[in-house]
Design an enzyme around this catalytic site. Sequence first.
Site, PDB file in Angstrom:
ATOM      1  N   THR A 151      38.542  46.241  31.390  1.00 36.17           N
ATOM      2  CA  THR A 151      39.404  47.391  31.701  1.00 36.17           C
ATOM      3  C   THR A 151      40.508  46.640  32.729  1.00 36.17           C
ATOM      4  O   THR A 151      41.590  47.477  32.922  1.00 36.17           O
ATOM      5  CB  THR A 151      38.710  48.783  32.508  1.00 36.17           C
ATOM      6  OG1 THR A 151      37.873  47.961  33.405  1.00 36.17           O
ATOM      7  CG2 THR A 151      37.849  49.445  31.449  1.00 36.17           C
ATOM      8  N   HIS A 178      54.934  31.658  35.742  1.00 38.39           N
ATOM      9  CA  HIS A 178      54.745  30.923  37.044  1.00 38.39           C
ATOM     10  C   HIS A 178      55.845  29.737  36.674  1.00 38.39           C
ATOM     11  O   HIS A 178      55.468  28.970  35.816  1.00 38.39           O
ATOM     12  CB  HIS A 178      53.302  30.197  37.326  1.00 38.39           C
ATOM     13  CG  HIS A 178      52.222  31.300  37.578  1.00 38.39           C
ATOM     14  ND1 HIS A 178      52.699  32.488  38.164  1.00 38.39           N
ATOM     15  CD2 HIS A 178      51.093  31.201  37.794  1.00 38.39           C
ATOM     16  CE1 HIS A 178      51.660  33.228  38.512  1.00 38.39           C
ATOM     17  NE2 HIS A 178      50.445  32.525  38.395  1.00 38.39           N
ATOM     18  N   GLN A 201      55.157  31.549  42.204  1.00 39.13           N
ATOM     19  CA  GLN A 201      54.113  32.426  41.266  1.00 39.13           C
ATOM     20  C   GLN A 201      54.510  33.992  41.195  1.00 39.13           C
ATOM     21  O   GLN A 201      54.612  34.541  42.103  1.00 39.13           O
ATOM     22  CB  GLN A 201      52.663  32.049  41.568  1.00 39.13           C
ATOM     23  CG  GLN A 201      51.986  30.664  41.634  1.00 39.13           C
ATOM     24  CD  GLN A 201      51.085  30.357  42.017  1.00 39.13           C
ATOM     25  OE1 GLN A 201      50.773  29.332  42.711  1.00 39.13           O
ATOM     26  NE2 GLN A 201      49.998  30.990  41.563  1.00 39.13           N
ATOM     27  N   CYS A 220      45.771  29.795  36.290  1.00 39.03           N
ATOM     28  CA  CYS A 220      46.874  29.785  35.737  1.00 39.03           C
ATOM     29  C   CYS A 220      47.933  28.791  36.144  1.00 39.03           C
ATOM     30  O   CYS A 220      48.864  28.503  35.362  1.00 39.03           O
ATOM     31  CB  CYS A 220      47.277  31.279  35.863  1.00 39.03           C
ATOM     32  SG  CYS A 220      47.258  31.828  37.666  1.00 39.03           S
TER      33      CYS A 220
HETATM   34  N1  LIG Z   1      45.530  38.021  36.846  1.00 41.01           N
HETATM   35  C1  LIG Z   1      45.926  36.780  36.452  1.00 41.01           C
HETATM   36  O1  LIG Z   1      46.791  36.413  36.098  1.00 41.01           O
HETATM   37  C2  LIG Z   1      44.562  35.980  36.277  1.00 41.01           C
HETATM   38  C3  LIG Z   1      44.886  34.654  35.735  1.00 41.01           C
HETATM   39  C4  LIG Z   1      43.980  33.790  35.690  1.00 41.01           C
HETATM   40  C5  LIG Z   1      42.668  34.195  35.898  1.00 41.01           C
HETATM   41  N2  LIG Z   1      42.390  35.389  36.495  1.00 41.01           N
HETATM   42  C6  LIG Z   1      40.933  35.782  36.797  1.00 41.01           C
HETATM   43  O2  LIG Z   1      40.580  36.581  35.952  1.00 41.01           O
HETATM   44  C7  LIG Z   1      39.324  37.793  36.426  1.00 41.01           C
HETATM   45  C8  LIG Z   1      39.901  39.064  36.371  1.00 41.01           C
HETATM   46  O3  LIG Z   1      41.229  39.273  36.995  1.00 41.01           O
HETATM   47  P1  LIG Z   1      41.873  40.474  36.608  1.00 41.01           P
HETATM   48  O4  LIG Z   1      43.246  40.607  37.414  1.00 41.01           O
HETATM   49  O5  LIG Z   1      41.958  41.232  35.392  1.00 41.01           O
HETATM   50  O6  LIG Z   1      41.026  41.696  37.816  1.00 41.01           O
HETATM   51  P2  LIG Z   1      41.020  43.272  37.574  1.00 41.01           P
HETATM   52  O7  LIG Z   1      42.277  43.768  37.305  1.00 41.01           O
HETATM   53  O8  LIG Z   1      40.379  43.503  39.201  1.00 41.01           O
HETATM   54  O9  LIG Z   1      39.787  43.520  36.803  1.00 41.01           O
HETATM   55  C9  LIG Z   1      38.548  43.554  36.676  1.00 41.01           C
HETATM   56  C10 LIG Z   1      37.516  43.766  35.811  1.00 41.01           C
HETATM   57  O10 LIG Z   1      36.186  43.605  36.248  1.00 41.01           O
HETATM   58  C11 LIG Z   1      35.289  44.608  36.180  1.00 41.01           C
HETATM   59  N3  LIG Z   1      34.372  44.750  37.418  1.00 41.01           N
HETATM   60  C12 LIG Z   1      34.892  44.845  38.592  1.00 41.01           C
HETATM   61  N4  LIG Z   1      33.622  44.556  39.398  1.00 41.01           N
HETATM   62  C13 LIG Z   1      32.532  44.785  38.524  1.00 41.01           C
HETATM   63  C14 LIG Z   1      31.191  44.786  38.453  1.00 41.01           C
HETATM   64  N5  LIG Z   1      30.706  44.985  39.874  1.00 41.01           N
HETATM   65  N6  LIG Z   1      30.437  44.800  37.328  1.00 41.01           N
HETATM   66  C15 LIG Z   1      31.210  44.858  36.188  1.00 41.01           C
HETATM   67  N7  LIG Z   1      32.247  44.692  36.084  1.00 41.01           N
HETATM   68  C16 LIG Z   1      33.087  44.830  37.385  1.00 41.01           C
HETATM   69  C17 LIG Z   1      36.446  45.948  36.223  1.00 41.01           C
HETATM   70  O11 LIG Z   1      36.075  47.227  35.941  1.00 41.01           O
HETATM   71  P3  LIG Z   1      36.396  48.604  36.500  1.00 41.01           P
HETATM   72  O12 LIG Z   1      37.745  49.031  35.939  1.00 41.01           O
HETATM   73  O13 LIG Z   1      35.299  49.484  35.828  1.00 41.01           O
HETATM   74  O14 LIG Z   1      36.486  48.329  37.940  1.00 41.01           O
HETATM   75  C18 LIG Z   1      37.586  45.327  35.445  1.00 41.01           C
HETATM   76  O15 LIG Z   1      37.326  45.542  34.104  1.00 41.01           O
HETATM   77  C19 LIG Z   1      39.271  37.051  37.985  1.00 41.01           C
HETATM   78  O16 LIG Z   1      38.327  36.354  38.177  1.00 41.01           O
HETATM   79  C20 LIG Z   1      40.694  36.408  38.161  1.00 41.01           C
HETATM   80  O17 LIG Z   1      40.737  35.456  39.154  1.00 41.01           O
HETATM   81  C21 LIG Z   1      43.377  36.206  36.454  1.00 41.01           C
END
Ligand SMILES: NC(=O)c1ccc[n+]([C@@H]2O[C@H](COP(=O)([O-])OP(=O)(O)OC[C@H]3O[C@@H](n4cnc5c(N)ncnc54)[C@H](OP(=O)(O)O)[C@@H]3O)[C@@H](O)[C@H]2O)c1
Length: 346
Positions: free
Chosen positions: A11, A242, A176, A150
């Site tokens: 999500t 970026h 970034q 990234c």
């Molecule tokens: N954004 C970027 O450009 C980027 C780039 C490279 C890597 N990343 C990495 O990718 C990962 C996700 O980033 P994001 O930006 O997509 O984060 P986000 O928008 O905060 O999404 C987090 C996801 O994890 C779920 N979640 C949170 N707490 C949880 C728990 N205790 N148990 C099970 N599910 C849980 C959330 O579900 P709910 O909706 O139910 O809360 C949501 O589906 C991170 O590790 C980040 O460092 C991000």
Amino acid sequence: MTVRVGILGATGAVGQRFIQLLDDHPTFELAAVTASEASAGKTYREAAKWRVDTPIPDDVAEMEVVETDPSAVPDDVDLLFSSLPSDVAAAVEPPFLEAGYVVSSNSSNDRMAEDVPLTIPEINPDHLGLIDVQRDERGWDGALVKNPNCSTITMVPTLAALDRFGLERAHIATLQAVSGAGYSGVTSMEIIDNAIPHIGGEEEKMETESRKLLGSFDGAELSLHGADVSASCNRIPTLDGHLENVFAELSEDPSAEAVREAMHDQPSADLHSSPDQLIKVFDDSEPERPQPRLDRTYANGMGIVAGGVQTTTDGVKYNCLAHNTIRGAAGASILNGELLVEDGWI
Ligand SMILES: NC(=O)c1ccc[n+]([C@@H]2O[C@H](COP(=O)([O-])OP(=O)(O)OC[C@H]3O[C@@H](n4cnc5c(N)ncnc54)[C@H](OP(=O)(O)O)[C@@H]3O)[C@@H](O)[C@H]2O)c1
């Protein structure tokens, strides 16, 4: 061949990109979406605040979101993509691996672990061989593969191209986009009319992950590349993409033209999501490119774009750019999944 896949953390910002990129994928069929307890039991449409620029695929919108637990994911799912916050991933990825799942993960936990492949399929596909080491050491039937941060993935293909001239040192300054911090990462009051010259943990990730990606694997052990890498990371008010300024010191003394050629010739991979041309290089007639708004969708967001190549007294300087939530996150994990299938790990 059809491979049934699931998304852990479906999500979130990266989870939504996974869903967009997996729609109509020729091999991967989405069979499970997980999130936190708060979302479990809802339909995906109810649980996700959808912010991607294409509609939620109809079949996904009506899927039930399940808890992020192996017992909630169907046994016939072969591959899981993980986009969980890193602390959550560190706790929940191991039970999935112990249950025998193959996990292609975005989260930063374990990226530098000695038995975990950190992979860019066009650069170091052979590092997947670490899976055998990992299975021996951890005693699980599953397999954990990571893609890099990234900002690391934006520059490493260009550094790999330069390595034929003897890469000794690289200094990088990043510009970034805000999407890299997630939707709630940087508030509008912080970033509009501003630039923030620090991103927690990012510099260290660029410095260490790049040496692992460019390192060599002898079938049993991985050696880090010997180059010194130092990074300075800045958040600026662009949405996606970026941009990075790279200053590289080399043991040889190539011309700017030879460097452009080396980048242009850096091979891609024969995988569905790989670009035909991995690095697009602007010549010195367009020194103002690449730019985030104009160049981030090159090769559907999976390519790297470089330009502004100039020689300096001890090497070269240039700019490079990639889409941070596609090439830098969901697209990178999907590509690793395609490599896992191609190489017979699934
Ligand atoms: N954004 C970027 O450009 C980027 C780039 C490279 C890597 N990343 C990495 O990718 C990962 C996700 O980033 P994001 O930006 O997509 O984060 P986000 O928008 O905060 O999404 C987090 C996801 O994890 C779920 N979640 C949170 N707490 C949880 C728990 N205790 N148990 C099970 N599910 C849980 C959330 O579900 P709910 O909706 O139910 O809360 C949501 O589906 C991170 O590790 C980040 O460092 C991000």
